[in-house]
Design a protein around this motif. Structure first.
Motif, short mmCIF file in Angstrom:
data_model
loop_
_atom_site.label_atom_id
_atom_site.label_comp_id
_atom_site.label_asym_id
_atom_site.label_seq_id
_atom_site.Cartn_x
_atom_site.Cartn_y
_atom_site.Cartn_z
N PHE A 1 0.83 -1.20 0.00
CA PHE A 1 0.00 0.00 0.00
C PHE A 1 0.86 1.26 0.00
N LEU A 2 1.95 1.25 0.75
CA LEU A 2 2.86 2.40 0.76
C LEU A 2 3.43 2.64 -0.62
N TYR A 3 3.97 1.60 -1.24
CA TYR A 3 4.57 1.75 -2.57
C TYR A 3 3.52 2.16 -3.60
N ALA A 4 2.32 1.58 -3.52
CA ALA A 4 1.24 1.93 -4.44
C ALA A 4 0.86 3.40 -4.29
N ALA A 5 0.77 3.87 -3.06
CA ALA A 5 0.41 5.27 -2.83
C ALA A 5 1.51 6.20 -3.35
N LEU A 6 2.76 5.85 -3.13
CA LEU A 6 3.86 6.68 -3.62
C LEU A 6 3.91 6.70 -5.14
N ILE A 7 3.70 5.54 -5.75
CA ILE A 7 3.70 5.47 -7.22
C ILE A 7 2.50 6.23 -7.78
N ALA A 8 1.34 6.14 -7.12
CA ALA A 8 0.17 6.89 -7.57
C ALA A 8 0.42 8.39 -7.48
N ALA A 9 1.12 8.81 -6.42
CA ALA A 9 1.36 10.23 -6.22
C ALA A 9 2.47 10.78 -7.12
N PHE A 10 3.51 9.99 -7.36
CA PHE A 10 4.70 10.51 -8.04
C PHE A 10 4.98 9.87 -9.39
N GLY A 11 4.31 8.80 -9.72
CA GLY A 11 4.50 8.15 -11.01
C GLY A 11 5.41 6.94 -10.93
N TRP A 12 5.34 6.14 -12.01
CA TRP A 12 6.08 4.88 -12.07
C TRP A 12 7.59 5.07 -12.07
N GLN A 13 8.07 6.26 -12.45
CA GLN A 13 9.51 6.45 -12.54
C GLN A 13 10.21 6.33 -11.18
N ILE A 14 9.46 6.39 -10.09
CA ILE A 14 10.10 6.22 -8.78
C ILE A 14 10.24 4.76 -8.38
N ALA A 15 9.54 3.85 -9.06
CA ALA A 15 9.53 2.43 -8.66
C ALA A 15 10.94 1.84 -8.55
N PRO A 16 11.82 2.03 -9.56
CA PRO A 16 13.15 1.42 -9.40
C PRO A 16 13.92 1.99 -8.21
N TRP A 17 13.70 3.26 -7.93
CA TRP A 17 14.43 3.89 -6.82
C TRP A 17 13.88 3.43 -5.47
N LEU A 18 12.58 3.11 -5.42
CA LEU A 18 12.03 2.53 -4.20
C LEU A 18 12.67 1.17 -3.93
N VAL A 19 12.88 0.40 -5.00
CA VAL A 19 13.53 -0.91 -4.85
C VAL A 19 14.97 -0.72 -4.39
N VAL A 20 15.69 0.21 -5.00
CA VAL A 20 17.09 0.45 -4.63
C VAL A 20 17.18 0.86 -3.16
N GLN A 21 16.34 1.78 -2.72
CA GLN A 21 16.44 2.22 -1.33
C GLN A 21 16.08 1.09 -0.38
N ALA A 22 15.14 0.21 -0.77
CA ALA A 22 14.79 -0.93 0.09
C ALA A 22 15.97 -1.90 0.19
N VAL A 23 16.62 -2.17 -0.93
CA VAL A 23 17.80 -3.05 -0.91
C VAL A 23 18.90 -2.44 -0.04
N MET A 24 19.09 -1.15 -0.16
CA MET A 24 20.11 -0.48 0.66
C MET A 24 19.77 -0.57 2.15
N ALA A 25 18.50 -0.41 2.49
CA ALA A 25 18.07 -0.52 3.89
C ALA A 25 18.36 -1.91 4.44
N ILE A 26 18.05 -2.92 3.63
CA ILE A 26 18.30 -4.30 4.05
C ILE A 26 19.79 -4.55 4.21
N MET A 27 20.57 -4.04 3.27
CA MET A 27 22.03 -4.20 3.37
C MET A 27 22.59 -3.49 4.60
N PHE A 28 22.03 -2.35 4.94
CA PHE A 28 22.44 -1.61 6.13
C PHE A 28 22.15 -2.43 7.39
N LEU A 29 20.93 -2.95 7.48
CA LEU A 29 20.57 -3.80 8.63
C LEU A 29 21.47 -5.02 8.70
N GLU A 30 21.62 -5.71 7.57
CA GLU A 30 22.40 -6.94 7.58
C GLU A 30 23.88 -6.66 7.84
#
Length: 182
Positions: free
Chosen positions: A145-174
């Motif tokens: 729902f968060l990603y859908a709301a952000l994509i609805a508000a800002f467009g599909w062009q943010i989708a790859p960057w949402l994935v990158v930031q999520a991967v970076m967050a996971i790498m930071f935790l790990e």
């Protein structure tokens, strides 16, 4: 922390679509948001230990940015029981590099979380696919729902960057797991 975490995420999404940035600036912004999301995972870690329902729900909210909702289950019901043992996916093995540890920890934590959640729900006679009762599914739905709301508000062009930031967050935790539990 959560209001600032989400304000930063929304600001980052706005920057990705409204400011003239090259791919390096987009990547740097995603990495910055990933670090903030990784700290959010650590905030979720603390809130997941609390007894009140609101704090436990807020833990899932903190995890939504990184799409790492299974951490809520694995950390509290698996990791604390098995820390520093070979059965704990979040404990690095002696001599193991971070790059070998990372996929083992991510996949192992996900597998372990499903095992614990399935057993918990079975004890209660609840279907594992019940999104209201399954802590992993409910956390992942928050991310969807968060990603859908952000994509609805800002467009599909943010989708790859949402994935990158999520991967970076996971790498930071790990990375923290690797250093703390080596």
């Amino acid at each position: 922390y959560l209001p600032l975490q989400y304000a930063g995420l929304v600001f980052g999404c706005w920057m990705w679509v409204s400011q003239p940035m090259g791919w390096a600036e987009h990547l740097a912004s995603a990495a910055t948001l990933g670090i903030v999301g990784g700290v959010g995972i650590n905030a979720a870690h603390e809130m997941g230990h609390k007894r009140t329902k609101i704090e436990r729900r807020l833990a899932k909210v903190a995890l939504a940015q990184s799409f790492y909702g299974h951490f809520y289950v694995e950390h509290n019901f698996g990791h604390h029981i098995r820390v520093a043992t070979p059965e704990d996916p979040a404990t690095a093995r002696f001599g193991e590099s971070y790059w070998k540890f990372l996929p083992r920890s991510v996949v192992g934590s996900l597998t372990s979380a499903w095992k614990y959640e399935k057993a918990r729900l079975a004890r209660r006679g609840v279907s594992m696919w019940n999104p209201k009762r399954n802590n992993i599914l409910s956390a992942w739905l928050m991310s969807v729902f968060l990603y859908a709301a952000l994509i609805a508000a800002f467009g599909w062009q943010i989708a790859p960057w949402l994935v990158v930031q999520a991967v970076m967050a996971i790498m930071f935790l790990e990375g923290a797991n690797y250093l703390e539990h080596y």
